[in-house]
Design a protein around this motif. Sequence first.
Motif, PDB file in Angstrom:
ATOM      1  N   VAL A 119       0.863  -1.188   0.000  1.00  0.00           N
ATOM      2  CA  VAL A 119       0.000   0.000   0.000  1.00  0.00           C
ATOM      3  C   VAL A 119       0.895   1.232   0.000  1.00  0.00           C
ATOM      4  O   VAL A 119       1.730   1.401   0.903  1.00  0.00           O
ATOM      5  N   ARG A 120       0.726   2.062  -1.005  1.00  0.00           N
ATOM      6  CA  ARG A 120       1.498   3.303  -1.059  1.00  0.00           C
ATOM      7  C   ARG A 120       0.524   4.468  -0.988  1.00  0.00           C
ATOM      8  O   ARG A 120      -0.439   4.540  -1.753  1.00  0.00           O
ATOM      9  N   ILE A 121       0.811   5.391  -0.060  1.00  0.00           N
ATOM     10  CA  ILE A 121      -0.085   6.524   0.192  1.00  0.00           C
ATOM     11  C   ILE A 121       0.647   7.821  -0.097  1.00  0.00           C
ATOM     12  O   ILE A 121       1.773   8.040   0.373  1.00  0.00           O
ATOM     13  N   HIS A 122       0.002   8.681  -0.848  1.00  0.00           N
ATOM     14  CA  HIS A 122       0.484  10.053  -1.043  1.00  0.00           C
ATOM     15  C   HIS A 122      -0.489  10.966  -0.309  1.00  0.00           C
ATOM     16  O   HIS A 122      -1.632  11.131  -0.722  1.00  0.00           O
ATOM     17  N   GLU A 123      -0.026  11.540   0.816  1.00  0.00           N
ATOM     18  CA  GLU A 123      -0.933  12.272   1.703  1.00  0.00           C
ATOM     19  C   GLU A 123      -1.494  13.544   1.063  1.00  0.00           C
ATOM     20  O   GLU A 123      -2.646  13.918   1.314  1.00  0.00           O
ATOM     21  N   GLY A 124      -0.717  14.234   0.279  1.00  0.00           N
ATOM     22  CA  GLY A 124      -1.175  15.496  -0.285  1.00  0.00           C
ATOM     23  C   GLY A 124      -1.273  16.568   0.790  1.00  0.00           C
ATOM     24  O   GLY A 124      -0.719  16.449   1.887  1.00  0.00           O
ATOM     25  N   LYS A 125      -2.004  17.617   0.487  1.00  0.00           N
ATOM     26  CA  LYS A 125      -2.145  18.734   1.421  1.00  0.00           C
ATOM     27  C   LYS A 125      -3.422  18.577   2.235  1.00  0.00           C
ATOM     28  O   LYS A 125      -4.518  18.495   1.673  1.00  0.00           O
ATOM     29  N   PRO A 126      -3.322  18.554   3.575  1.00  0.00           N
ATOM     30  CA  PRO A 126      -4.529  18.372   4.393  1.00  0.00           C
ATOM     31  C   PRO A 126      -5.318  19.669   4.522  1.00  0.00           C
ATOM     32  O   PRO A 126      -4.794  20.765   4.328  1.00  0.00           O
TER      33      PRO A 126
END
Length: 604
Positions: A119-126
Amino acid sequence: MRGRISFLLPIALSVALLQPIAAAETKKAPETKSENNGTKEIKTLPIEITGLKHLDPDEVYSVLGVPVRPWFEFWKSDEKRIPVKLIPAISDTLRGFLDSKGYYDATYTVDVRPDKVLVRIHEGKPVTVADINISSDFPIRDYVTFKKGEPFETERFTTIKSQIRKALLKEGYCSYDLDTKAYIDLDKRTVDLVYRLKKGDLCHFGNTTVVEKPEGIRDAVILSRMRYLPGDVFTTERVNESYAALNSLGIFGQTLIDTEKKYFNVVRPEVHAKLKEKMHRYTLSAGYDTEVGFRVKGTYDHYNLFGGGRKGGIVAQYSSEVKELTANFFQPAIFDVAGRYFDFYSEGGYYEEVYDYYDEKKIYLDLKFSHVDGFWSYDLGFDIERINIVLTGNPGEEDNLVIPGYFSLVYGYGRITYDGRDSKLDPRNGYYLSGYFEYGYSMGVEENDPYYKLELEARYIKSFGKLTLATVGHAGVLDDGAVASLPASKYFYAGGSFSNRAYGDRDIGITETPTVDWGIGGRTWLNFTAEAQYPIWGDLYGGVFYDATLISEDIYSIGFSSWVQSAGVGIRYMTPVGPLKIDFAANIHDPSINRASLMIGQSF
């Protein structure tokens, strides 16, 4: 404003801001490992999560249903494995979790391989908190834990609202007007939080109605467990105490105190109670107690004995310090005075205890009437005791308070208590006052004289934000006519979790110097405790405390005695039955005199 919306429920926010996601098609895993979980074998596959910069990986694993090894089980493998049956739900679970943490732009991929799940997650801008606006006539600032610039979490937003409601009800405000909103700016990825509250007027308890009860149980038995009186300020704390009192009878399988019915700020509770099936309880335990050493204890309780909520029981225990074989009987609501119900207790049997210089062997019978409501409690009792004092050491030639032989005591006693604390299990504010008086006659080997014993206790607790400060004071005097006509155990001792924590229970006798005591009880007793505690992390609190004890041989005099002072630190873990406390204390004049103790419940 363009792109600006508001919501009241977390689900509304998740739907409104649902973004397209990049997720790989889930594949079936042909190779798995079977793990035995009790009676079932659960097929699992290794899982690895990468790409996180701000979120806690262990939290993500836990949300997906992946067991995370506790830090204290360091000898176990730290390989993360996910149950195969949970793999199809990974995508939806991740989306909900990331949205709840404010990462609405986050994307991820789920790659299911024969030997692993990647599983690869790109959080981005919250979405972050830009502004917090609070307008309230009730102190709620401490409950609003958001800070400007941090990610907005929908779960925390909902929890804060729930905590505010609980705080209002705890203080007696059941007609409040609470409005909480979160305004999202989609362009800026920010949120403005608004909390508006009008607490309204205080609510009060009205008359309680017993709607449902078992056959043979009087209304009075149930009403006597209500820890409030009509006219008292309504608080959820009193309702919870009433639940505890109902359940302590041991005869009900289901109880409900319905407080939804309200007329002009007057809450009229309705009680429903159903009888449980089993009325016999047996317990057998063995273990080590810091006060009495290795102990074996057995109990038998017969609930609803002869009907009417009565109870009979037997207690047997054996240790190097205490031996006991006693029987007890209890009848709730035996009579009432002006709407205040009194219970009847009786207990008797054989009890033996070891002290520093003597053993006490006792046959006794205790009869007591007791009333408890939300604030006041009263006890009025009568006791008969036949005591044998057996010397096992030499307390000193100058002392005459330990006289061996048989004593026959007959005495009456009374206790009155006012409990103004905001909680009995874990108080944060309030005070507690208690007075005990005993008057009787002793027939021993010396001249027979009447005696009296008086004990006073006061506690005061005050919180400043998350910091809680408390003080506890005790004072006692025993007037035996200065002829030592009483059993040695009747005199004052100190030490233990509720007085001086550098010493064991009843380890302090007459205090000769700040580090030396005689090991035998005195006629005058003073004890003072000061304590402070502050949350460290979650339900874990740290504490510091100071204890001071003085015990004098003389009546109403402390001139030839010294204060024994100790200081210490401890940790507290809050549980549903009160804090679990581990304390370490040492005598401030001689740190080699020290002790660690474990207990459940507050010392204030």
